[in-house]
Design a protein around this motif. Sequence first.
Motif, PDB file in Angstrom:
ATOM      1  N   ARG A 100      -8.189   1.720  11.721  1.00  0.00           N
ATOM      2  CA  ARG A 100      -8.043   2.682  10.632  1.00  0.00           C
ATOM      3  C   ARG A 100      -6.822   2.383   9.757  1.00  0.00           C
ATOM      4  O   ARG A 100      -6.134   3.294   9.295  1.00  0.00           O
ATOM      5  CB  ARG A 100      -7.956   4.114  11.175  1.00  0.00           C
ATOM      6  N   GLU A 102      -4.682   1.516   6.548  1.00  0.00           N
ATOM      7  CA  GLU A 102      -4.840   1.836   5.131  1.00  0.00           C
ATOM      8  C   GLU A 102      -4.908   0.532   4.348  1.00  0.00           C
ATOM      9  O   GLU A 102      -3.928  -0.214   4.257  1.00  0.00           O
ATOM     10  CB  GLU A 102      -3.655   2.683   4.656  1.00  0.00           C
ATOM     11  N   ASP A 104      -5.136  -2.287   1.405  1.00  0.00           N
ATOM     12  CA  ASP A 104      -4.662  -2.562   0.054  1.00  0.00           C
ATOM     13  C   ASP A 104      -5.041  -4.000  -0.284  1.00  0.00           C
ATOM     14  O   ASP A 104      -5.784  -4.648   0.457  1.00  0.00           O
ATOM     15  CB  ASP A 104      -3.159  -2.319  -0.067  1.00  0.00           C
TER      16      ASP A 104
END
Length: 316
Positions: A100, A102, A104
């Motif tokens: 999980r 994040e 970019d």
Amino acid sequence: MAGNSQRRGAVRRTGSKKGAQVGSGGQRRRGLEGKGPTPKASDRPNHKAYTKPDRSSSRSKSGSGGRKKSGGSEIVAGRNPVIEALRAEVPVSTMYVAGRVESDDRVREALTIAASRGLPVLETPRTELDRITDGATHQGLAIQVPPYEYAHPSDFVQVAGADAPLVVALDGITDPRNLGAIIRSVAAFGGHGVVVPSRRSVGMTASAWKTSAGAAVRVPVAQASNLTRALEDYRKAGFFVVGLDMDGDVELPGLSLATEPLVVVVGSEGKGLSRLVRETCDQIVSIPMSSAVESLNAGMAVGVTMYEISRRRADA
């Protein structure tokens, strides 16, 4: 003594939780017992011969990777370091991505490069990734770099297609960025290999790979257990050994040995060449500089020297 005939000494009260107990409890008797044979000096932490136990083997058995040990793998952690390593084509055995995470642009680029190179990607719980990276700031991304496979110094004695092999040896260099820059100069100016000592010297880390800008793929690095002995073996094989130092016997433009089979030895910026290595050299060469500059770092000194040798060989 009168008035003390009923004194019982160190006795707990009958109502105490541990009950009554008289005497030392066997502590004096146990203190007189032997404690077994004296441990070896290498096993006693306060002794100068003590050697710290290597826990890398236990980590490797658990499959956790871990920080780089001598001859072991290395973990590169953090999104920017991982991307830079992948762009520089640093060899990678495994990529770790936190569950999980994040995403970019850096994470997506890392996954794209890993897919194009066929690298195994493991989704790892964040707590496990903390352990693998030894608490480093990984930002949910890390790679494992396998141990570098070093060549042997004798591999450079006879190089295919080279009448005059050109080798650079490092004496006391500990900065991996210097090693990477030296490898890049060796590749740019026609050198055939780099030799590093196995002790008290820099090795092929991910940082060295990155600084070489891909040149480490083309230029082999050999590891010598004894640098002085390796230089003596090169001399026996017909090489000339020249050392770089501020107080040289000749200046670089006057190096008449440039067209011969050659080993160029560079020392650390602070200490220079060690005594034994200096005594093994056929010539000590200096680079002429402005008096305003005291010295060049190892990477720059090798780059200038390799260019001059390459130019002399082209004109020969």
